[in-house]
Write an enzyme that holds these catalytic residues in place. Sequence first.
Site, PDB file in Angstrom:
ATOM      1  N   ASN A  16       0.803  -1.222   0.000  1.00 20.51           N
ATOM      2  CA  ASN A  16       0.000   0.000   0.000  1.00 20.51           C
ATOM      3  C   ASN A  16       0.843   1.282   0.000  1.00 20.51           C
ATOM      4  OD1 ASN A  16      -2.484  -1.248  -0.174  1.00 20.51           O
ATOM      5  ND2 ASN A  16      -2.671  -1.498   2.048  1.00 20.51           N
ATOM      6  N   GLY A  17       2.147   1.139  -0.150  1.00 16.71           N
ATOM      7  CA  GLY A  17       2.998   2.296  -0.368  1.00 16.71           C
ATOM      8  C   GLY A  17       2.921   2.729  -1.825  1.00 16.71           C
ATOM      9  N   LYS A  18       3.602   3.835  -2.163  1.00 14.97           N
ATOM     10  CA  LYS A  18       3.549   4.361  -3.531  1.00 14.97           C
ATOM     11  C   LYS A  18       4.040   3.344  -4.550  1.00 14.97           C
ATOM     12  CE  LYS A  18       3.988   9.250  -2.334  1.00 14.97           C
ATOM     13  NZ  LYS A  18       4.807  10.481  -2.469  1.00 14.97           N
ATOM     14  N   MET A  19       5.216   2.756  -4.293  1.00 18.64           N
ATOM     15  CA  MET A  19       5.762   1.796  -5.255  1.00 18.64           C
ATOM     16  C   MET A  19       4.959   0.510  -5.268  1.00 18.64           C
ATOM     17  SD  MET A  19       8.064   3.199  -7.001  1.00 18.64           S
ATOM     18  CE  MET A  19       8.597   1.718  -7.832  1.00 18.64           C
ATOM     19  N   SER A  52      19.720  -4.435  -6.067  1.00 17.73           N
ATOM     20  CA  SER A  52      20.373  -3.565  -7.042  1.00 17.73           C
ATOM     21  C   SER A  52      20.223  -2.117  -6.618  1.00 17.73           C
ATOM     22  CB  SER A  52      19.761  -3.770  -8.434  1.00 17.73           C
ATOM     23  OG  SER A  52      20.435  -3.015  -9.407  1.00 17.73           O
ATOM     24  N   GLY A  79      22.809   7.042  -5.413  1.00 17.97           N
ATOM     25  CA  GLY A  79      23.394   5.704  -5.455  1.00 17.97           C
ATOM     26  C   GLY A  79      23.574   5.218  -6.876  1.00 17.97           C
ATOM     27  N   THR A  80      22.677   5.644  -7.772  1.00 16.19           N
ATOM     28  CA  THR A  80      22.789   5.255  -9.177  1.00 16.19           C
ATOM     29  C   THR A  80      24.009   5.884  -9.832  1.00 16.19           C
ATOM     30  OG1 THR A  80      20.397   4.984  -9.365  1.00 16.19           O
ATOM     31  CG2 THR A  80      21.629   5.309 -11.408  1.00 16.19           C
ATOM     32  N   HIS A 106      17.941  15.129  -9.604  1.00 16.88           N
ATOM     33  CA  HIS A 106      16.794  14.551  -8.897  1.00 16.88           C
ATOM     34  C   HIS A 106      15.942  15.654  -8.272  1.00 16.88           C
ATOM     35  CE1 HIS A 106      19.175  10.805  -9.170  1.00 16.88           C
ATOM     36  NE2 HIS A 106      18.007  10.213  -9.096  1.00 16.88           N
ATOM     37  N   HIS A 107      14.799  15.268  -7.766  1.00 14.93           N
ATOM     38  CA  HIS A 107      13.844  16.198  -7.148  1.00 14.93           C
ATOM     39  C   HIS A 107      14.415  16.831  -5.874  1.00 14.93           C
ATOM     40  CE1 HIS A 107      13.047  12.996  -4.195  1.00 14.93           C
ATOM     41  NE2 HIS A 107      13.089  12.179  -5.248  1.00 14.93           N
ATOM     42  N   LYS A 119      15.117  14.796  -2.387  1.00 12.17           N
ATOM     43  CA  LYS A 119      16.121  13.737  -2.246  1.00 12.17           C
ATOM     44  C   LYS A 119      17.223  14.207  -1.297  1.00 12.17           C
ATOM     45  CE  LYS A 119      18.887  10.502  -5.012  1.00 12.17           C
ATOM     46  NZ  LYS A 119      18.225   9.320  -4.438  1.00 12.17           N
TER      47      LYS A 119
END
Length: 251
Positions: A10-13, A109, A153-154, A143-144, A147
Amino acid sequence: MVRIIMHGCNGKMGQVITGIVAGDDNAEIVAGIDMVDNRDNGYPVFTNIFDCDVEADVIIDFAAAAAVDNMIKYSVERNIPVVLCTTGLSEQQLADVKEASTKVAILKSANMSLGINTLIKLLKDAANVFAPAGYDIEIVEKHHNQKVDAPSGTALALADSINEACDNKYEYVYDRSSVRKKREKQELGIMAVRGGTIVGEHEVIFAGVDEVIEFKHTAYSKSVFAKGAVEAAKFLKGKAAGMYDMADVIG
């Protein structure tokens, strides 16, 4: 057909993944785990993971770091592989994950995007060509404004992939303003930009004499990470115990 337990459903992702799986003929979410059960997901939701007795092939985890400990214990007890997407794990949790991977398959990952992980693969080939030829290498990531970590990390994963391909290792430089001097050959600059609602943009620059080659990836929504997680779940079904990453998924 891969049967998925969605940890953090039920989280965003979790909700993005639920939508993606609903349109995928080769995947099905058979149960969800979340502290809050306040909506109809189309599958049973358990607030306590140890109450979940549904048969499944893989767990996709997009939850809070505090919930990872019980999820890992559950996966080992039930021998269900895990696509581990939650970030911000402590050193002890990372050690526990590594130990658990001796008993069950775990895929972890820095970025779940299929595009980013293909880019990582391409950068290794590019570095083999351009680094020996003396090209300067720079990374710019955007990024936004919410953050908190910089660089991302990417971005570090992209830099690491270049370093892995090179005999002469690069030194990462994050701020050139503190020292007034020309660029050293073995520098790899990483610049972080924060603003607005940018989901994620990474650009890798190989700059030579009279020539510039750029590799760029832009994420327009979080669905790219969700899609990668679902593909990772399909890959992980039936795999032997061990640590895997998205490089294994894309071959």
